[in-house]
Scaffold this motif. Structure first.
Motif, PDB file in Angstrom:
ATOM      1  N   PHE A  23     -49.452 -15.874  46.828  1.00 44.02           N
ATOM      2  CA  PHE A  23     -48.508 -14.827  47.213  1.00 44.02           C
ATOM      3  C   PHE A  23     -47.488 -15.452  48.156  1.00 44.02           C
ATOM      4  O   PHE A  23     -47.859 -16.237  49.036  1.00 44.02           O
ATOM      5  N   TYR A  24     -46.236 -15.102  47.986  1.00 43.34           N
ATOM      6  CA  TYR A  24     -45.208 -15.666  48.860  1.00 43.34           C
ATOM      7  C   TYR A  24     -44.076 -14.674  49.058  1.00 43.34           C
ATOM      8  O   TYR A  24     -43.927 -13.703  48.315  1.00 43.34           O
ATOM      9  N   VAL A  25     -43.260 -14.943  50.055  1.00 42.40           N
ATOM     10  CA  VAL A  25     -42.299 -13.960  50.557  1.00 42.40           C
ATOM     11  C   VAL A  25     -41.141 -13.734  49.600  1.00 42.40           C
ATOM     12  O   VAL A  25     -40.902 -12.606  49.166  1.00 42.40           O
ATOM     13  N   VAL A  26     -40.403 -14.763  49.312  1.00 42.96           N
ATOM     14  CA  VAL A  26     -39.157 -14.558  48.573  1.00 42.96           C
ATOM     15  C   VAL A  26     -38.759 -15.839  47.835  1.00 42.96           C
ATOM     16  O   VAL A  26     -39.040 -16.943  48.302  1.00 42.96           O
ATOM     17  N   ASN A  27     -38.129 -15.681  46.695  1.00 41.60           N
ATOM     18  CA  ASN A  27     -37.532 -16.817  46.002  1.00 41.60           C
ATOM     19  C   ASN A  27     -36.295 -17.274  46.764  1.00 41.60           C
ATOM     20  O   ASN A  27     -35.622 -16.473  47.407  1.00 41.60           O
ATOM     21  N   PHE A  28     -36.019 -18.544  46.688  1.00 42.91           N
ATOM     22  CA  PHE A  28     -34.829 -19.175  47.264  1.00 42.91           C
ATOM     23  C   PHE A  28     -34.860 -19.285  48.785  1.00 42.91           C
ATOM     24  O   PHE A  28     -33.863 -19.628  49.399  1.00 42.91           O
ATOM     25  N   GLY A  29     -35.994 -19.010  49.427  1.00 44.00           N
ATOM     26  CA  GLY A  29     -36.120 -19.227  50.867  1.00 44.00           C
ATOM     27  C   GLY A  29     -36.392 -20.698  51.140  1.00 44.00           C
ATOM     28  O   GLY A  29     -36.964 -21.410  50.311  1.00 44.00           O
ATOM     29  N   LYS A  30     -36.009 -21.181  52.303  1.00 43.74           N
ATOM     30  CA  LYS A  30     -36.172 -22.598  52.645  1.00 43.74           C
ATOM     31  C   LYS A  30     -37.641 -23.032  52.626  1.00 43.74           C
ATOM     32  O   LYS A  30     -37.978 -24.060  52.038  1.00 43.74           O
ATOM     33  N   THR A  31     -38.513 -22.262  53.274  1.00 40.12           N
ATOM     34  CA  THR A  31     -39.929 -22.636  53.315  1.00 40.12           C
ATOM     35  C   THR A  31     -40.500 -22.694  51.904  1.00 40.12           C
ATOM     36  O   THR A  31     -41.204 -23.647  51.549  1.00 40.12           O
ATOM     37  N   CYS A  32     -40.186 -21.696  51.086  1.00 43.92           N
ATOM     38  CA  CYS A  32     -40.701 -21.657  49.715  1.00 43.92           C
ATOM     39  C   CYS A  32     -40.144 -22.810  48.881  1.00 43.92           C
ATOM     40  O   CYS A  32     -40.864 -23.397  48.074  1.00 43.92           O
ATOM     41  N   THR A  33     -38.891 -23.146  49.070  1.00 46.40           N
ATOM     42  CA  THR A  33     -38.275 -24.252  48.331  1.00 46.40           C
ATOM     43  C   THR A  33     -38.948 -25.574  48.690  1.00 46.40           C
ATOM     44  O   THR A  33     -39.296 -26.366  47.806  1.00 46.40           O
ATOM     45  N   ASP A  34     -39.139 -25.819  49.978  1.00 43.62           N
ATOM     46  CA  ASP A  34     -39.789 -27.051  50.416  1.00 43.62           C
ATOM     47  C   ASP A  34     -41.229 -27.130  49.905  1.00 43.62           C
ATOM     48  O   ASP A  34     -41.683 -28.188  49.453  1.00 43.62           O
TER      49      ASP A  34
END
Length: 159
Positions: free
Chosen positions: A37-48
């Motif tokens: 589960f994750y917060v949002v697409n295209f966020g910096k943390t998720c991208t990294d």
């Protein structure tokens, strides 16, 4: 709202995904499911974090673990996100956040009011009996579990 923990049996679910329809019980017949589960697409943390996940796909495959990503974004948005990050994983659209709520993955407290009500970062390793073998929930949404630690915890859960 549930507070699933290790040892609990989860409710089966079906969501639309970037590969069609995803039904949890169908996916755990031959592999373990690792729900991310994750917060949002295209966020910096998720991208990294996606870059690390892509690198470590062979480590999951050796363990017969199928990682899937879940948040409320649309399938079309997930596909854009996958192209942007070269994601190697299936992404599920939890549009009404029912599954996120069932797994107690909703942000209820944050200094950033914009993310309250969004899906929080968490991992759940599910076996063929729909039993949770491992779970980790972020204390704050930008937290991630180091991937080597995640693999170590998966190994412990599967031993």
């Amino acid at each position: 709202m549930s507070m699933y923990e290790v040892g609990d049996i989860v409710e089966d679910f079906e969501l639309q995904s970037t590969n069609g329809t995803y039904r949890l019980s169908d996916r755990v017949k031959d592999n373990y499911a690792l729900l991310y589960f994750y917060v949002v697409n295209f966020g910096k943390t998720c991208t990294d974090y996606m870059a690390i996940m892509n690198e470590r796909l062979p480590d999951l495959q050796r363990r017969k673990v199928e990682l899937v990503h879940i948040n409320p974004d649309t399938v079309e948005n997930h596909r854009d996100w996958m192209r942007s990050t070269a994601s190697l994983y299936e992404h599920l659209s939890d549009a009404g956040q029912k599954v996120s709520r069932d797994f107690d993955c909703i942000i209820t407290d944050s200094p950033n009011d914009k993310i309250i009500g969004m899906t929080n970062r968490a991992f759940f390793l599910i076996d063929r009996d729909l039993r949770i073998r491992y779970c980790w929930r972020a204390d704050v949404p930008h937290d991630t579990v180091p991937f080597d630690e995640l693999l170590s915890r998966i190994d412990e859960a599967l031993s």
